[in-house]
Design a protein around this motif. Structure first.
Motif: not given
Length: 431
Positions: A34, A40, A71, A98, A324-325, A328
């Motif tokens: 973040e 994000v 995002i 990610d 963590e995403y 997203e």
């Protein structure tokens, strides 16, 4: 081999690391997280290596970032060389991004070791229905979708139309072309110092394994570490046909069997071979690089006894299970994989897009290149191959299959010895 064998042990160590660092989950993302205002930032490791494709990817990401202030996506540009080992290091070191770009056959081990998120319930339903079940099957492990399948290649024959005409050969124009037709054309166009076919098979496994599906040659059955191998008549149909053309018909240029596909294109442009079998992506390279006036055509997809079937081994986009995403990341990938966006990437990379809507868009983009008609047609026969379910397939391919196929295509061993090497080698690896 060492990389593959090591991953299980390294993965075990990785699990321990993750267990100890659960409270800091997300640090694995090496910079994602973040920012100011709660926005994000997702790290997206892209392997696209063509400038036009990189530009297309950047354009799509820029559009997303402009419309999604909460995002943001950051591209991390990487290369295909050493990508597998790099990802092992990233996963085990907790620094994997990610979003991960790779290919279906190479992510099986990562999925087996629990590094990839289950995307089954996150893929947009419209996108899911826009891609065939066969292609989705190529990225499904133990009933979990582990990646978005994006672009694919098939193997197809390109021909020097003038040499075929000079040999009195009528250029095939049907929906498919049989192997018998390929062999007959190769024999008819082999004259003097010109061979009917140049086929770059320095790394033959992927080509043979893909085209063998046209003869129902699946090689493997079962999944994961329990898969078994069978090398019979169907599995040997393609290498035996190539061997026959090379050593009985003498219609394949011998040196081409030890070259890469790209190397063989020089002989094709120079009129030394009448046809060449290449990855479908070469259609654009030939269109751009062939000498002025070179009269070439893409021939219909090759059809075996079971049809014009080839293996779907798509490029993929997966999500790091430790991100963590995850949601997203999937939200971005649903946008990234939309028909218009995927068409831009596929066209730039000269590959077949996985979705029907993207193929429709590519047809419009490639309207001035007739070879694309056959390229897109070859995509209709792509199905998920059994080897994508095999956990140690990459190790077997690199250490057993490739040297065995090379020996057979060099006429150093018989087809019976080839079958034995493939089977016995798998037994050694599978334990």
């Amino acid at each position: 081999m060492n990389s593959i064998r090591g991953i299980g042990a390294i993965a075990f160590a990785g699990v321990a690391v993750l267990a100890l660092s659960g409270c800091t989950q997300g640090s694995a993302n090496n910079g994602s997280g973040e920012g100011e205002g709660g926005a994000v930032t997702l790290q997206f490791q892209s392997l696209s290596d063509q400038p036009a494709t990189q530009a297309a990817v950047k354009s799509i990401v820029d559009e997303w970032n402009a419309d999604n202030a909460d995002i943001q996506v950051e591209i991390i540009q990487a290369g295909w060389d050493g990508a597998f080992d790099k990802l092992i290091t990233q996963f085990t070191g907790g620094t994997a991004p990610d979003i991960i770009h790779f290919e279906a056959s190479s992510i099986v081990s990562f999925a087996a070791d629990g590094y990839l998120a289950d995307l089954t319930d996150l893929v947009d339903e419209d996108l899911k229905s826009d891609i065939s079940e066969g292609i989705w099957e190529s990225v499904t492990q133990e009933d979990q979708i582990i990646a978005y399948p994006s672009t694919l290649q098939s193997y197809m024959a390109f021909a020097n139309a003038d040499l075929l005409e000079a040999a009195g050969v009528e250029i095939p124009t049907g929906d498919t072309m049989t192997w018998d037709e390929l062999q007959e054309i190769a024999k008819a166009t082999t004259t003097g110092d010109t061979y009917g076919l140049g086929w770059g098979l320095a790394s033959p496994t992927a080509t043979v394994m893909s085209l063998a599906l046209g003869f129902d040659g699946g090689f493997f059955s079962g999944e994961g570490a329990d898969a078994s191998i069978e090398v019979g008549e169907n599995e040997l149909a393609v290498p035996e046909r190539i061997h026959e053309m090379a050593y009985t018909d003498k219609s394949i240029q011998p040196t081409s069997l030890t070259q890469s596909g790209s190397d063989v294109l020089a002989s094709f442009y120079g009129g030394k071979v009448a046809m060449t079998v290449q990855g479908s992506f070469q259609a654009t390279n030939i269109a751009n690089d062939a000498p002025e006036g070179f009269n070439w055509v893409a021939l219909p997809p090759l059809e075996g006894s079971e049809g014009a079937v080839q293996a779907a081994n798509p490029q993929t986009y997966s999500v790091n299970v430790d991100s963590e995403y995850v949601e997203e990341s999937a939200e971005f990938l649903n946008f990234f994989m939309s028909g218009d966006n995927l068409a831009q990437i596929a066209y730039a990379d000269a590959l077949i897009p996985s979705s029907e809507s993207a193929r429709t868009e590519v047809e419009k983009l490639a309207a001035d290149n007739p070879a694309w008609t056959q390229v897109l047609a070859s995509g209709e026969g792509l199905v998920g191959p059994p080897f994508l379910k095999v956990e140690k397939y990459t190790e077997w391919k690199d250490t057993i299959a490739t040297p065995a196929f090379q020996q057979y295509l060099a006429d150093q061993i018989t087809s019976e010895e080839l079958a034995a090497q493939l089977s016995d080698g798998w037994a050694d690896i599978a334990g």
